[in-house]
Design a protein around this motif. Structure first.
Motif, PDB file in Angstrom:
ATOM      1  N   ARG A   1       1.065  -1.278  -0.067  1.00 39.04           N
ATOM      2  CA  ARG A   1      -0.001   0.140   0.517  1.00 39.04           C
ATOM      3  C   ARG A   1       0.612   1.363   0.258  1.00 39.04           C
ATOM      4  NH1 ARG A   1      -2.882  -2.550   3.577  1.00 39.04           N
ATOM      5  NH2 ARG A   1      -2.388  -1.823   4.926  1.00 39.04           N
ATOM      6  N   ALA A   2       1.486   0.802   0.699  1.00 39.53           N
ATOM      7  CA  ALA A   2       2.848   2.319   0.980  1.00 39.53           C
ATOM      8  C   ALA A   2       2.693   2.322  -0.628  1.00 39.53           C
ATOM      9  CB  ALA A   2       4.211   1.874   1.823  1.00 39.53           C
ATOM     10  N   ALA A   3       3.737   1.441  -1.227  1.00 41.98           N
ATOM     11  CA  ALA A   3       4.623   1.623  -2.537  1.00 41.98           C
ATOM     12  C   ALA A   3       3.363   2.333  -3.439  1.00 41.98           C
ATOM     13  CB  ALA A   3       4.561   0.539  -3.030  1.00 41.98           C
ATOM     14  N   GLN A   4       2.450   2.397  -3.305  1.00 43.69           N
ATOM     15  CA  GLN A   4       1.260   2.435  -4.423  1.00 43.69           C
ATOM     16  C   GLN A   4       1.177   3.878  -4.886  1.00 43.69           C
ATOM     17  OE1 GLN A   4      -2.690   0.435  -3.690  1.00 43.69           O
ATOM     18  NE2 GLN A   4      -1.671  -1.296  -4.037  1.00 43.69           N
ATOM     19  N   ASP A   5       1.514   4.649  -3.442  1.00 36.77           N
ATOM     20  CA  ASP A   5       1.966   6.251  -3.375  1.00 36.77           C
ATOM     21  C   ASP A   5       2.586   6.761  -4.133  1.00 36.77           C
ATOM     22  OD1 ASP A   5      -0.713   5.580  -1.658  1.00 36.77           O
ATOM     23  OD2 ASP A   5       0.555   6.333   0.333  1.00 36.77           O
ATOM     24  N   PHE A   6       3.390   5.639  -5.390  1.00 32.88           N
ATOM     25  CA  PHE A   6       4.523   6.300  -5.913  1.00 32.88           C
ATOM     26  C   PHE A   6       4.087   5.582  -6.681  1.00 32.88           C
ATOM     27  CE2 PHE A   6       5.520   6.821  -1.696  1.00 32.88           C
ATOM     28  CZ  PHE A   6       6.376   7.678  -1.404  1.00 32.88           C
ATOM     29  N   PRO A   7       3.808   6.384  -8.248  1.00 31.79           N
ATOM     30  CA  PRO A   7       3.459   6.276  -9.481  1.00 31.79           C
ATOM     31  C   PRO A   7       4.769   4.844 -10.146  1.00 31.79           C
ATOM     32  CG  PRO A   7       2.946   8.026  -9.790  1.00 31.79           C
ATOM     33  CD  PRO A   7       3.060   7.584  -8.476  1.00 31.79           C
TER      34      PRO A   7
ATOM     35  N   ARG B   1      15.405   9.362  -2.475  1.00 30.52           N
ATOM     36  CA  ARG B   1      13.437   9.968  -2.546  1.00 30.52           C
ATOM     37  C   ARG B   1      12.479   8.884  -2.210  1.00 30.52           C
ATOM     38  NH1 ARG B   1       8.573  12.238  -3.057  1.00 30.52           N
ATOM     39  NH2 ARG B   1       9.777  11.788  -6.026  1.00 30.52           N
ATOM     40  N   ILE B   2      12.463   8.844  -3.120  1.00 31.02           N
ATOM     41  CA  ILE B   2      10.860   7.836  -3.439  1.00 31.02           C
ATOM     42  C   ILE B   2      11.390   6.439  -2.308  1.00 31.02           C
ATOM     43  CG2 ILE B   2      10.182   6.614  -4.537  1.00 31.02           C
ATOM     44  CD1 ILE B   2       9.998   7.490  -7.257  1.00 31.02           C
ATOM     45  N   ILE B   3      12.248   6.024  -2.200  1.00 28.33           N
ATOM     46  CA  ILE B   3      12.642   4.740  -1.148  1.00 28.33           C
ATOM     47  C   ILE B   3      12.580   5.162  -0.005  1.00 28.33           C
ATOM     48  CG2 ILE B   3      14.846   3.061  -0.472  1.00 28.33           C
ATOM     49  CD1 ILE B   3      15.568   2.681  -3.609  1.00 28.33           C
ATOM     50  N   THR B   4      13.414   6.275   0.383  1.00 30.71           N
ATOM     51  CA  THR B   4      13.573   6.944   1.826  1.00 30.71           C
ATOM     52  C   THR B   4      11.959   7.199   2.549  1.00 30.71           C
ATOM     53  OG1 THR B   4      15.510   8.396   1.124  1.00 30.71           O
ATOM     54  CG2 THR B   4      14.001   8.669   3.345  1.00 30.71           C
TER      55      THR B   4
END
Length: 475
Positions: A402-408, A444-447
């Motif tokens: 779910r957290a990953a879905q916030d980043f296309p 940035r995305i991974i952090t």
């Protein structure tokens, strides 16, 4: 391999060298005997001078044969660079013998010019000289070939020496012919052609002696020919990542070359890359001097293109310290540094603080524009942790996705692994991102994903995400 064994079982090039030296001794002995007998029978000074010259050839060939045997011995505790210098010493002795013969020939020639002596003319001196020319031509070509293949200076000196015998024999031949013509047709000035020919022979011997003397002295004094040095420096300078060639030293011992190099390399090169550069420099030298023994010293050097990041990393590298998360800000022309320093987990605070203080002082010396340095001290693990793998936790895995879905930009989450070390829960996973995404954006995305997981699941102490390019997962 011990020297005795190597002498009994020489390699093919060594056998060829010794055969060439031995054949030269036998040929010189035969020609010397013929010339001496003919000179004594006819009374020709030119012929006797040729016999003396050939006698020196015989002595030189004997010395060369001896030096070739000795020079092939491998290096030992007393002779770290091998025994090749014996070839240069044999050339030195040869030069001394040639110089002594010149003095004798000149003395006798001047005496006969003042008090002429009649020559008993015969066909034999002409035949002997023609045979000598043929023998000298054959053995000089053979010696030149073997010297080139084996790199033997002693054989090369012999080859040069014997090739000049051809011209000295021709000079004596012309002198005898002129003296015969002078006697037959009563031309008085031609009666002195024989001692004049002897003087020509002495001039040839002196010329050869001078060339050999220069080569021998250069070899004994480890002189490096300017063209060889220039060629080496040009070849090494073209090796990638070599900043400059600070020193090139070449010494020769017989057929062996020993090369010492000092190269300036970028101080921020890794050990692996520095090793690759030295291998490239070694290969460049081997192309010019095949089989050379090469010793390379590298000097870490600061470059004009270095950034402040490079300078700070260089200071840490000199101390063999690991730093990461290095950031630099510029405020009113002054630099403010932040970095994370890794120290052993068993190091005490006092020792760690002293280490940081000295490190920061050195960084300020390296870059005077630094106004402040904030160093985060982190412990570097030195013990192996015993970790248990936790059975798949669907709640944590769903939360991660779910957290990953916030980043296309995140195309996929896979290889999720949940482990527990004591009271610490850790999540490891791989994620797929576009190939052309900048690393700053990747970080940035991974952090942010890691931060979201820690906020939503406080029981998780650590989240590690490994990014992979999309094309890597298509294979």
């Amino acid at each position: 391999m011990p020297a005795a064994v190597q002498t009994q079982n020489p390699t093919a090039p060594q056998q060829e060298k010794r055969r060439a030296a031995l054949s030269s001794v036998l040929a010189a002995a035969g020609v010397t005997a013929l010339k001496l007998i003919t000179g004594l029978i006819t009374g020709s000074l030119g012929m006797l001078s040729e016999a003396a010259h050939s006698g020196l050839d015989l002595a030189a060939a004997g010395i060369t044969l001896f030096s070739v045997h000795v020079s092939d011995k491998p290096a030992d505790e007393d002779h770290n660079f091998g025994h090749g210098k014996i070839e240069n010493l044999s050339a030195f002795v040869e030069i001394f013998l040639m110089g002594a013969s010149c003095f004798w020939i000149v003395f006798e020639a001047v005496k006969r010019l003042i008090h002429p002596i009649d020559i008993r003319h015969s066909i034999w001196p002409f035949l002997v000289l023609l045979v000598s020319i043929a023998v000298d031509y054959g053995r000089s070509r053979h010696l030149f070939r073997v010297a080139k293949e084996s790199g033997s200076q002693a054989l090369e000196a012999d080859a040069v020496h014997f090739s000049t015998d051809i011209w000295s024999s021709v000079a004596v031949l012309l002198g005898l012919a002129a003296a015969w013509i002078g006697e037959r047709y009563d031309i008085l000035w031609l009666h002195r052609a024989d001692p004049v020919a002897a003087l020509l022979v002495s001039v040839i011997i002196l010329q050869v002696s001078y060339r050999l003397a220069r080569r021998t002295l250069d070899a004994l004094m480890d002189a490096t020919p300017a063209e060889t040095r220039h060629e080496l420096m040009q070849a090494i300078a073209h090796v990638p990542d070599v900043l400059s060639v600070d020193q090139v030293r070449v010494r020769q011992a017989g057929p062996e070359y020993f090369v010492d190099l000092t190269l300036a390399l970028d101080r921020n090169l890794t050990f692996q890359r520095a090793e690759q550069v030295t291998r490239g420099a070694r290969a460049a030298v081997q192309r010019i001097l095949p089989g050379a023994d090469i010793d390379i010293n590298t000097v870490p050097t600061a470059t004009e293109s270095e950034s402040v990041f490079d300078r700070v990393k260089a200071v840490a590298a000199r101390r063999n310290l690991g730093i990461h998360d290095l950031s630099v800000r510029e405020i009113s022309g002054r630099l403010h540094i932040e970095l994370h320093l890794e120290v052993p987990e068993v190091m005490r605070l006092r020792a760690a603080h002293d280490l940081v203080t000295s490190l920061e002082t050195e960084m300020r010396r390296e870059e005077p524009r630094i106004d402040s340095i904030l160093t985060h001290i982190e412990s570097e693990p030195t013990t192996i942790e015993h970790t248990d793998e936790v059975a798949r936790d669907s709640l944590l895995e769903r939360g991660l996705r779910r957290a990953a879905q916030d980043f296309p930009q995140i195309l996929d989450i896979h290889e999720v692994l949940i482990t527990r070390t004591g009271d610490h829960l850790q999540i490891n996973c791989h994620c797929t991102l576009p190939d052309d995404l900048p690393m700053a954006e990747v970080h940035r995305i991974i952090t942010e994903v890691e931060s979201i997981m820690k906020r939503q699941h406080p029981e998780v102490t650590r989240v590690l995400i490994h990014p992979e390019p999309a094309t890597d997962n298509e294979r």
